[in-house]
Structure formats: C-alpha cells, structure tokens
Design a protein around this motif. Structure first.
Motif, PDB file in Angstrom:
ATOM      1  N   LEU A  65       3.622   0.623   2.836  1.00  8.65           N
ATOM      2  CA  LEU A  65       3.417  -0.367   3.903  1.00  8.65           C
ATOM      3  C   LEU A  65       3.136  -1.710   3.243  1.00  8.65           C
ATOM      4  O   LEU A  65       2.303  -1.800   2.341  1.00  8.65           O
ATOM      5  N   VAL A  66       3.852  -2.727   3.689  1.00 11.23           N
ATOM      6  CA  VAL A  66       3.653  -4.071   3.137  1.00 11.23           C
ATOM      7  C   VAL A  66       2.986  -4.958   4.193  1.00 11.23           C
ATOM      8  O   VAL A  66       3.548  -5.154   5.281  1.00 11.23           O
ATOM      9  N   TYR A  67       1.808  -5.444   3.878  1.00 10.37           N
ATOM     10  CA  TYR A  67       1.051  -6.306   4.789  1.00 10.37           C
ATOM     11  C   TYR A  67       0.954  -7.713   4.213  1.00 10.37           C
ATOM     12  O   TYR A  67       0.729  -7.875   3.014  1.00 10.37           O
ATOM     13  N   GLN A  68       1.094  -8.715   5.100  1.00 12.95           N
ATOM     14  CA  GLN A  68       0.921 -10.094   4.644  1.00 12.95           C
ATOM     15  C   GLN A  68      -0.196 -10.772   5.409  1.00 12.95           C
ATOM     16  O   GLN A  68      -0.452 -10.473   6.569  1.00 12.95           O
ATOM     17  N   LYS A  69      -0.817 -11.709   4.724  1.00 10.04           N
ATOM     18  CA  LYS A  69      -1.933 -12.451   5.307  1.00 10.04           C
ATOM     19  C   LYS A  69      -1.460 -13.169   6.568  1.00 10.04           C
ATOM     20  O   LYS A  69      -0.353 -13.704   6.599  1.00 10.04           O
ATOM     21  N   TRP A 108      -7.440  -9.602   9.133  1.00 11.43           N
ATOM     22  CA  TRP A 108      -6.228  -9.110   9.799  1.00 11.43           C
ATOM     23  C   TRP A 108      -4.981  -9.517   9.023  1.00 11.43           C
ATOM     24  O   TRP A 108      -4.918 -10.591   8.438  1.00 11.43           O
ATOM     25  N   PHE A 109      -3.980  -8.643   9.065  1.00  7.16           N
ATOM     26  CA  PHE A 109      -2.709  -8.870   8.390  1.00  7.16           C
ATOM     27  C   PHE A 109      -1.560  -8.685   9.383  1.00  7.16           C
ATOM     28  O   PHE A 109      -1.764  -8.215  10.504  1.00  7.16           O
ATOM     29  N   LEU A 146       0.836  -1.197   0.000  1.00  7.44           N
ATOM     30  CA  LEU A 146       0.000   0.000   0.000  1.00  7.44           C
ATOM     31  C   LEU A 146       0.869   1.245   0.000  1.00  7.44           C
ATOM     32  O   LEU A 146       1.708   1.423   0.883  1.00  7.44           O
ATOM     33  N   PHE A 147       0.661   2.097  -0.986  1.00  5.61           N
ATOM     34  CA  PHE A 147       1.432   3.344  -1.124  1.00  5.61           C
ATOM     35  C   PHE A 147       0.539   4.505  -0.698  1.00  5.61           C
ATOM     36  O   PHE A 147      -0.277   5.002  -1.482  1.00  5.61           O
ATOM     37  N   ILE A 148       0.705   4.930   0.562  1.00  4.47           N
ATOM     38  CA  ILE A 148      -0.172   5.971   1.110  1.00  4.47           C
ATOM     39  C   ILE A 148       0.379   7.344   0.745  1.00  4.47           C
ATOM     40  O   ILE A 148       1.477   7.726   1.159  1.00  4.47           O
ATOM     41  N   HIS A 149      -0.400   8.088  -0.026  1.00  2.00           N
ATOM     42  CA  HIS A 149      -0.035   9.458  -0.373  1.00  2.00           C
ATOM     43  C   HIS A 149      -0.444  10.394   0.771  1.00  2.00           C
ATOM     44  O   HIS A 149      -1.486  10.168   1.394  1.00  2.00           O
ATOM     45  N   PRO A 150       0.353  11.439   1.035  1.00  3.38           N
ATOM     46  CA  PRO A 150       0.092  12.289   2.210  1.00  3.38           C
ATOM     47  C   PRO A 150      -1.019  13.305   1.962  1.00  3.38           C
ATOM     48  O   PRO A 150      -0.811  14.510   2.051  1.00  3.38           O
ATOM     49  N   VAL A 151      -2.189  12.790   1.669  1.00  2.00           N
ATOM     50  CA  VAL A 151      -3.309  13.676   1.344  1.00  2.00           C
ATOM     51  C   VAL A 151      -4.610  13.106   1.913  1.00  2.00           C
ATOM     52  O   VAL A 151      -4.801  11.884   1.941  1.00  2.00           O
TER      53      VAL A 151
END
Lengths: 171, 171
Positions: free
Chosen positions: B166-170, B150-151, B128-133
């Motif tokens: 942010l990298v989330y895994q199962k 949940w991850f 997930l690439f969170i833009h600061p907006v």
C-alpha cells in the motif's frame, strides 16, 4: 460450515479505536459494503467492553434481527430478548455455534475476544478496513498474547476516500 | 523537492519486527520491488536500534552506494566512510537534506525515528508491505507519542504470496 468473520476497521498502524474506545475517526460518508455484509450473517459476537461501547451509543440495540452473544466475566448480566451473555467456555460455545446451521457469524471485537478466538483457530476470515491514518496509540486489533497466525489474501477493494478493504482467509 | 519515503514491512496487526527485533517472518522468496526502489533513492536514514540490527546481520554495510545517516544519542559513535552519525537536531537535519538536490530519501526505521519525523510532518510517503500474518506482539510502526496524521492512498499492489503493498502519500 458457517464462518466466523472478523469484520473490523483499523488505522494504518493497527488500532481499532482510540485508547478510550472512541471511533470518531472512522469514515461515515459511505456504506462501504456494510449493509451487504450484514445480510450474509445472522449472528454477532462481541466482548464486554465492545458491548458497553455499543450501549453507550444510545438508542435501540442495533443488532435486533441477529442473534447477539456477548462474552463477559460479569456474571450479574442476565440474558434478555436482545442479548445472550456467555460467561465461560467461550471457545466451546463458538465451536458449537459454527456447527449449527445458519448464515455466517460476525465477530465484532474487541481485542480480547479477537485474541481468544484467534488462539483457538476459530477466526475463518478477516475483513479489514484500513483507514488512511496513523493514530499512534489506541486499542490494538489483538492483544499481546496472540499466537502467530498466517492467512492468505482473498480480495482487495480500494475506496475513493483512501479506505482499503483487505480480505484474509485462514490458511 | 525530494521525498522522504518510509519503505517498510509490517504484519496485519502493525508490527515491524518481533519484540527482540527479529524479522525472520519476512518473505524473502521474491524481490518485491526492492531493487527498483533502491534505484530511486540515494540516501538512507535510520535510528540507532535499526543500525545495531543491520550490523548484527554481519557482512559489509549494505548501503555502501548510498549516503547513510544514523540518528543516535550515543555520542561515542564516530562517523566513518560508510555512516554519518547525527546526535541532535534531527528534524532540522532532515529538512536540510530535503532541500538539497538528489534522489529520494529512504527512511528505514524504526519506531522512534519514524515517530520523530512523522510528528515534524517530514514523511512524504509510506510504502507499506503488509505480510499476511498476525504477530500479536512486536515493535510497532510508530510509538505511542505519534501525532494523528492522515494520508491519501496512491497505489496498491498484490503479490501472489499474500503480501500487499500500500502506498500512502501525505495529504
């Protein structure tokens, strides 16, 4: 000047609570910096729905040592020694607060008051605690009437539970 | 087994596009790891709305070197050398893909197909690439019919523009 800080939790998909207001999914195993944060503020702000939710938790008012302001259209609510109710001119009131001396100001939420203050450019900082969960539905961080607002990132912290703290500051 | 990876951008408040699908707010000043990522995948998955949006950008099909699958109820769409259309049994199809040999699989979006695959426990990782907006409104990462999932967090990266990966895994 003292800052208004939105210190708040969310899911990966941007919800701060379930549709019914429940926050049972929040981690409670650690302090996550809460105590240190509360020592940097002397004032709390919240909307009426959040106020009713805090009351619903039962027990004593949890912000006894802070100046507590609740923004609500319910004119029947009378200020008491714990809480001051503000019924109108919310942005002006918050601007006035910021000009007074004191520690920082914690904007607790929820969506409605977050949006009112965002749209008036009155949120100086967001400390966002993203829990590693997709909730799918719930109460969003801001309502659909928010004005597009850009921030800069000013710190990240990763906790062993997968909680991520992102600190954003007003551009 | 090869992974299904939701590699996607969002705003702080969890939107992947404006209400009308516009992604004009995305940073384009850097690569942000896109090229490296595309070398780890040989297959792309997307829903019908995202497909129409990609077509709307004009030019050649951007995933020529990948196996492209589009999930759509529009039975009038006929598969061609660039795109294979899948009209039903989407989860079974994706399960079958995962069992084949190959590189990882990029789930491009949008909300509908993200939710179908999330609810079938078929998303292995989210980048997930969170833009600061704060956008305030738009198309959410997942629709309201998502199952709570949940991850664990498996990596973070901060870019100088304020973009956070942010990298989330199962779990």
């Amino acid at each position: 000047m003292r800052k208004v800080i939105l210190f708040i939790t969310s899911s990966i998909d941007g919800y701060i609570a379930r549709e019914n207001g429940d926050v049972d999914w929040l981690f409670t195993d650690q302090d996550y910096g809460y105590k240190d944060f509360t020592e940097t503020i002397d004032t709390v702000l919240m909307g009426g729905a959040t106020y009713r939710q805090v009351l619903g938790f039962g027990g004593e008012w949890p912000y006894q040592t802070k100046n507590s302001y609740v923004f609500t259209h319910d004119a029947s609510l009378r200020s008491n020694e714990e809480v001051t109710f503000i019924h109108h001119d919310v942005p002006e009131f918050v601007k006035g607060l910021k000009e007074k001396e004191g520690k920082n100001i914690w904007l607790i939420g929820g969506s409605q008051i977050n949006t009112v203050l965002l749209n008036e450019d009155l949120i100086d900082e967001i400390q966002l605690f993203i829990h590693p969960v997709i909730l799918g539905e719930g109460i969003p961080l801001f309502t659909g009437s928010s004005i597009e607002t850009w921030f800069t990132i000013n710190g990240i912290e990763e906790f062993d539970t997968g909680l991520m703290k992102l600190v954003y500051q007003k551009k």
